[in-house]
Design a protein around this motif. Structure first.
Motif, mmCIF file in Angstrom:
data_model
loop_
_atom_site.group_PDB
_atom_site.id
_atom_site.type_symbol
_atom_site.label_atom_id
_atom_site.label_comp_id
_atom_site.label_asym_id
_atom_site.label_seq_id
_atom_site.Cartn_x
_atom_site.Cartn_y
_atom_site.Cartn_z
ATOM 1 N N PRO A 187 15.483 18.989 -3.228
ATOM 2 C CA PRO A 187 16.572 18.211 -3.165
ATOM 3 C C PRO A 187 17.674 18.621 -2.187
ATOM 4 C CG PRO A 187 16.712 19.516 -5.310
ATOM 5 C CD PRO A 187 15.550 19.817 -4.563
ATOM 6 N N ILE A 188 17.329 18.353 -0.925
ATOM 7 C CA ILE A 188 18.392 18.947 0.196
ATOM 8 C C ILE A 188 18.836 17.806 1.029
ATOM 9 C CG2 ILE A 188 17.673 21.364 0.140
ATOM 10 C CD1 ILE A 188 15.952 20.698 2.521
ATOM 11 N N ILE A 189 19.797 17.767 1.608
ATOM 12 C CA ILE A 189 20.526 16.766 2.409
ATOM 13 C C ILE A 189 19.655 16.837 3.905
ATOM 14 C CG2 ILE A 189 22.372 15.497 3.584
ATOM 15 C CD1 ILE A 189 23.960 16.647 1.161
ATOM 16 N N ILE A 190 18.866 15.749 4.293
ATOM 17 C CA ILE A 190 18.307 15.546 5.548
ATOM 18 C C ILE A 190 18.939 14.608 6.298
ATOM 19 C CG2 ILE A 190 16.140 15.406 6.800
ATOM 20 C CD1 ILE A 190 16.732 18.048 5.521
ATOM 21 N N GLU A 191 19.589 14.670 7.440
ATOM 22 C CA GLU A 191 20.190 13.573 8.405
ATOM 23 C C GLU A 191 18.995 13.338 9.221
ATOM 24 O OE1 GLU A 191 23.877 15.646 6.749
ATOM 25 O OE2 GLU A 191 21.996 16.168 8.101
ATOM 26 N N LYS A 192 18.408 11.895 9.250
ATOM 27 C CA LYS A 192 17.443 11.628 10.282
ATOM 28 C C LYS A 192 17.910 11.525 11.685
ATOM 29 C CE LYS A 192 14.222 7.949 11.227
ATOM 30 N NZ LYS A 192 14.646 7.816 12.805
ATOM 31 N N ASN A 193 19.229 11.115 11.779
ATOM 32 C CA ASN A 193 20.015 11.178 13.059
ATOM 33 C C ASN A 193 19.697 12.481 13.757
ATOM 34 O OD1 ASN A 193 21.770 12.314 11.403
ATOM 35 N ND2 ASN A 193 23.396 12.058 12.801
ATOM 36 N N MET A 194 19.782 13.567 13.100
ATOM 37 C CA MET A 194 19.544 15.103 13.885
ATOM 38 C C MET A 194 18.353 14.982 14.598
ATOM 39 S SD MET A 194 21.779 17.345 13.531
ATOM 40 C CE MET A 194 20.858 19.077 13.324
#
Length: 257
Positions: A240-247
């Motif tokens: 459960p980690i935050i992944i930004e697709k915009n990266m």
């Protein structure tokens, strides 16, 4: 006059002999293969080493996300002993894993030889250099072979296997990669993980940082970079980690060339 003439005759004899001797003893340097051919040779060797091995999928890689960044602009601001690089994987090599008192399980690493094509963040001292990365996972030794899962615990084998950590899988030889790295704690790793016995050098050895969220790969023939974490990439159950697709979108817009 006679003495001068005799000296000239002697020199005339000595110099041709020296030249002939020099020509006879000169050894030609071995020709280095072009990068594309070397990658093809290395890929074939690695395939031969791994083709008959059972693949054990683990998801043990974890890291501290407190210092994670959320944009390419943040990557470019890095200026400590951490780097963000764009590189090409030239080779993968087995690391002989030995059990030690610091851990119940022997470490399993792979030596990744990569050529740094561009430094995105950090000092430029690594630019255009060939360095070694300590990748988690790889080929186990026959006498230190195992798998580990949270529900089944440790399972021992009497034969080598290929451990692939799904949070940070090994990239293919020839892939382009973008990732964060830092220097290893050499006194610890050289004594406990035997890196120096496996072809690593202190000043050219680095380890990935936050590899399950800051590691992108573009495999040979692929059109764009994707997050290397196969659990997230394949929409499986991941940490459960935050992944930004915009990266990933930013990575492809700026470095997919």
């Amino acid at each position: 006059m006679k003495k001068s003439l005799l000296l000239i005759m002697l020199l005339a004899i000595i110099f041709p002999l020296s030249a002939c001797s020099s020509k006879r003893t000169k050894v030609s340097e071995p020709q280095k293969l072009p990068e594309s051919q070397q990658i093809a040779v290395n890929s074939k060797k690695w395939e031969e080493q791994t083709k008959d091995l059972a693949v054990v999928h683990n998801s043990q890689y974890s890291d501290d996300y407190a210092g994670s960044v959320h944009s390419v602009a943040d990557f470019k601001k890095i200026n400590s002993e951490t780097w963000v690089i764009k590189a090409k994987v030239l080779n993968l090599g087995k690391v002989i894993n030995k059990k030690h008192s610091a851990s119940e399980l022997p470490p399993v690493f792979t030596r990744g030889e990569v050529k740094v094509d561009q430094v995105i963040g950090g000092s430029n001292k690594l630019n255009k250099k060939i360095i070694n990365l300590v990748f988690w996972g790889g080929i186990t030794s026959k006498d230190n072979s195992f798998s580990f899962t949270s529900n089944k615990g440790i399972k021992k084998f009497d034969h080598p296997v290929l451990i692939q950590d799904d949070n940070a899988p090994l990239p293919k030889i020839g892939s382009e990669i973008i990732l964060a790295i830092q220097s290893v704690d050499w006194p610890y790793y050289s004594s406990y993980e035997h890196l120096d016995e496996n072809g690593f050098k202190e000043d050219t050895t680095f380890q990935p940082v936050m590899a399950n969220i800051h590691f992108w790969v573009k495999e040979p023939g692929a059109k764009e970079f994707v997050l290397n974490n196969s659990l997230i990439k394949n929409k499986q159950d991941a940490s459960p980690i935050i992944i930004e697709k915009n990266m990933t979108d930013e990575i492809n817009q700026e470095y997919n060339n």
